[in-house]
Design an enzyme around this catalytic site. Structure first.
Site, PDB file in Angstrom:
ATOM      1  N   TYR A 165      13.657 114.323  27.544  1.00  0.00           N
ATOM      2  CA  TYR A 165      12.835 114.203  28.754  1.00  0.00           C
ATOM      3  C   TYR A 165      11.432 114.796  28.517  1.00  0.00           C
ATOM      4  CZ  TYR A 165      11.790 115.087  33.772  1.00  0.00           C
ATOM      5  OH  TYR A 165      11.235 115.150  35.028  1.00  0.00           O
ATOM      6  N   LYS A 169       7.895 112.953  28.749  1.00  0.00           N
ATOM      7  CA  LYS A 169       6.909 113.414  29.734  1.00  0.00           C
ATOM      8  C   LYS A 169       5.605 113.851  29.066  1.00  0.00           C
ATOM      9  CE  LYS A 169       8.960 112.902  33.744  1.00  0.00           C
ATOM     10  NZ  LYS A 169       8.522 111.768  34.595  1.00  0.00           N
TER      11      LYS A 169
HETATM   12  N1  LIG Z   1      12.261 116.819  41.169  1.00  0.00           N
HETATM   13  C1  LIG Z   1      11.530 117.577  40.368  1.00  0.00           C
HETATM   14  O1  LIG Z   1      11.463 118.811  40.493  1.00  0.00           O
HETATM   15  C2  LIG Z   1      10.739 116.938  39.263  1.00  0.00           C
HETATM   16  C3  LIG Z   1      10.113 117.767  38.336  1.00  0.00           C
HETATM   17  C4  LIG Z   1       9.327 117.209  37.341  1.00  0.00           C
HETATM   18  C5  LIG Z   1       9.188 115.829  37.287  1.00  0.00           C
HETATM   19  N2  LIG Z   1       9.844 115.032  38.174  1.00  0.00           N
HETATM   20  C6  LIG Z   1       9.677 113.590  38.060  1.00  0.00           C
HETATM   21  O2  LIG Z   1       9.368 113.041  39.317  1.00  0.00           O
HETATM   22  C7  LIG Z   1       9.835 111.698  39.361  1.00  0.00           C
HETATM   23  C8  LIG Z   1      10.682 111.490  40.604  1.00  0.00           C
HETATM   24  O3  LIG Z   1      11.866 112.265  40.463  1.00  0.00           O
HETATM   25  P1  LIG Z   1      12.790 112.718  41.702  1.00  0.00           P
HETATM   26  O4  LIG Z   1      13.018 114.147  41.505  1.00  0.00           O
HETATM   27  O5  LIG Z   1      12.237 112.210  42.966  1.00  0.00           O
HETATM   28  O6  LIG Z   1      14.155 111.970  41.324  1.00  0.00           O
HETATM   29  P2  LIG Z   1      14.971 110.796  42.016  1.00  0.00           P
HETATM   30  O7  LIG Z   1      16.156 110.535  41.173  1.00  0.00           O
HETATM   31  O8  LIG Z   1      15.199 111.104  43.448  1.00  0.00           O
HETATM   32  O9  LIG Z   1      13.951 109.576  41.955  1.00  0.00           O
HETATM   33  C9  LIG Z   1      13.783 108.764  40.831  1.00  0.00           C
HETATM   34  C10 LIG Z   1      13.883 107.328  41.287  1.00  0.00           C
HETATM   35  O10 LIG Z   1      13.607 106.466  40.174  1.00  0.00           O
HETATM   36  C11 LIG Z   1      14.478 105.351  40.257  1.00  0.00           C
HETATM   37  N3  LIG Z   1      14.635 104.775  38.915  1.00  0.00           N
HETATM   38  C12 LIG Z   1      15.294 105.299  37.854  1.00  0.00           C
HETATM   39  N4  LIG Z   1      15.206 104.486  36.802  1.00  0.00           N
HETATM   40  C13 LIG Z   1      14.481 103.416  37.186  1.00  0.00           C
HETATM   41  C14 LIG Z   1      14.032 102.250  36.517  1.00  0.00           C
HETATM   42  N5  LIG Z   1      14.347 102.032  35.228  1.00  0.00           N
HETATM   43  N6  LIG Z   1      13.276 101.364  37.197  1.00  0.00           N
HETATM   44  C15 LIG Z   1      12.960 101.574  38.505  1.00  0.00           C
HETATM   45  N7  LIG Z   1      13.371 102.667  39.185  1.00  0.00           N
HETATM   46  C16 LIG Z   1      14.113 103.580  38.536  1.00  0.00           C
HETATM   47  C17 LIG Z   1      15.790 105.931  40.784  1.00  0.00           C
HETATM   48  O11 LIG Z   1      16.616 104.928  41.362  1.00  0.00           O
HETATM   49  C18 LIG Z   1      15.297 106.964  41.778  1.00  0.00           C
HETATM   50  O12 LIG Z   1      15.217 106.454  43.104  1.00  0.00           O
HETATM   51  C19 LIG Z   1      10.584 111.463  38.050  1.00  0.00           C
HETATM   52  O13 LIG Z   1       9.715 110.844  37.130  1.00  0.00           O
HETATM   53  C20 LIG Z   1      10.912 112.862  37.591  1.00  0.00           C
HETATM   54  O14 LIG Z   1      11.112 112.938  36.208  1.00  0.00           O
HETATM   55  C21 LIG Z   1      10.616 115.549  39.163  1.00  0.00           C
END
Ligand SMILES: NC(=O)c1ccc[n+]([C@@H]2O[C@H](COP(=O)([O-])OP(=O)(O)OC[C@H]3O[C@@H](n4cnc5c(N)ncnc54)[C@H](O)[C@@H]3O)[C@@H](O)[C@H]2O)c1
Length: 285
Positions: A165, A169
């Site tokens: 990851y 990233k």
């Molecule tokens: N939550 C955190 O603290 C955090 C921290 C750092 C980075 N992020 C990043 O933020 C973004 C959102 O994460 P989140 O926490 O809301 O998670 P989440 O799982 O709620 O949302 C991610 C969404 O992406 C969709 N998805 C996954 N693979 C896909 C694909 N191949 N094509 C289209 N859609 C797809 C999923 O169905 C999901 O709805 C991600 O990129 C994650 O890595 C989140």
């Protein structure tokens, strides 16, 4: 009057978590939204249309405009089809928030090729595929635009158990910094987010289960609205930590360091050790 009136924004992975909040927040400011979501589980398995459909319904119920798209971000065809959904529904696209993501966490020794490939594919290749389609559309339209890419502190600072990851990233951040330079002459602004929020990706982290309110994903999206709007017209290429009410720029910095001119610029290891101890190479802690 909304800050994004007349704009069309794509949000990938907008069926839940942070992406849903981006879609709702930008819609509230007048943008028409392409709500993309593959609808799978957090490890990237499965798919379905209900997640994207649910957010489209929410936006329409609040008086906004939105269209659903269920494509996988991680193929070139998927990227082109996501753009096409915006063109079919709204005749143009002004920007994208690349947000879709999955997790397959393991310590590096136990990270299999499959765990490596799928995480790098969804995050890094997915960002490439959607961005490539949107960037070329923006370039052709010649009316500027914005690309907001989601990185992570795991990629920018490092984190145990997230080698796959973190690599993806960090790659997203590298792509975004290059694209900010290339996009400048077309008025295409590019940003990097390192969000933190309580979502299905983080809810089982030790201690995080208590932070559902303090780390509400809605707290990430005001920055995205600002970056997508003309209020941020003078900015591009910047990286932001955002979450829990905090917004802070992150930066790769190079220390002044040491430069040798004599002896053809060749330092001996002993000289380096001496200058290292003298604090002349490292950044201040
Ligand atoms: N939550 C955190 O603290 C955090 C921290 C750092 C980075 N992020 C990043 O933020 C973004 C959102 O994460 P989140 O926490 O809301 O998670 P989440 O799982 O709620 O949302 C991610 C969404 O992406 C969709 N998805 C996954 N693979 C896909 C694909 N191949 N094509 C289209 N859609 C797809 C999923 O169905 C999901 O709805 C991600 O990129 C994650 O890595 C989140």
């Amino acid at each position: 009057m909304g800050l994004l009136d007349g704009k069309v924004m794509i949000v990938t992975g907008a069926g839940g978590g942070i992406g849903r909040e981006h879609a709702l927040a930008m819609s509230k400011e007048g943008a028409a939204i392409v709500v993309n979501d593959l609808g799978g589980s957090r490890d990237g398995s499965g798919s379905g249309g209900t997640m994207a459909d649910g957010v489209v319904e929410e936006i329409r119920a609040a008086g906004g405009e939105a269209v659903a798209n269920y494509d996988d971000v991680s193929s070139v065809e998927g990227g082109l089809s996501i753009l096409q959904s915006g063109l079919d529904a709204f005749e143009k696209v002004d920007g994208v928030v690349n947000n879709a993501g999955i997790l397959r966490d393991k310590s590096f020794a136990n990270t299999t090729e499959e765990m490596w490939d799928i995480v790098v594919k969804v995050h890094l290749k997915g960002t490439y595929c959607v961005t490539h389609a949107v960037y070329n559309h923006l370039k052709q339209r010649n009316a500027g635009g914005v690309i907001i890419n989601t990185s992570s502190t795991s990629g920018l600072d490092g984190n145990f158990g997230q080698g796959n990851y973190g690599a993806a990233k960090a790659g997203i951040a590298g792509l975004s910094r290059c694209l900010a330079i290339e996009g400048k002459k077309y008025g295409i602004r590019v940003f990097i987010l390192a969000p933190v929020a309580h979502t299905r990706l983080t809810e089982d982290l030790p201690g995080f289960e208590k932070l559902a309110t303090a780390m509400n994903p809605a707290l990430v999206s005001p920055l995205v609205v600002y970056l997508a709007s003309d209020l941020a017209a003078d900015h591009s290429g910047k990286t932001f930590f955002v979450g829990g009410g905090r917004i802070a720029e992150m930066k790769v910095v190079t220390a002044k360091g040491i430069t040798k001119v004599e002896d053809g610029g060749v330092w001996t290891p002993e000289e380096i050790a001496g200058r290292m101890s003298a604090g002349e190479i490292l950044l201040p802690e």
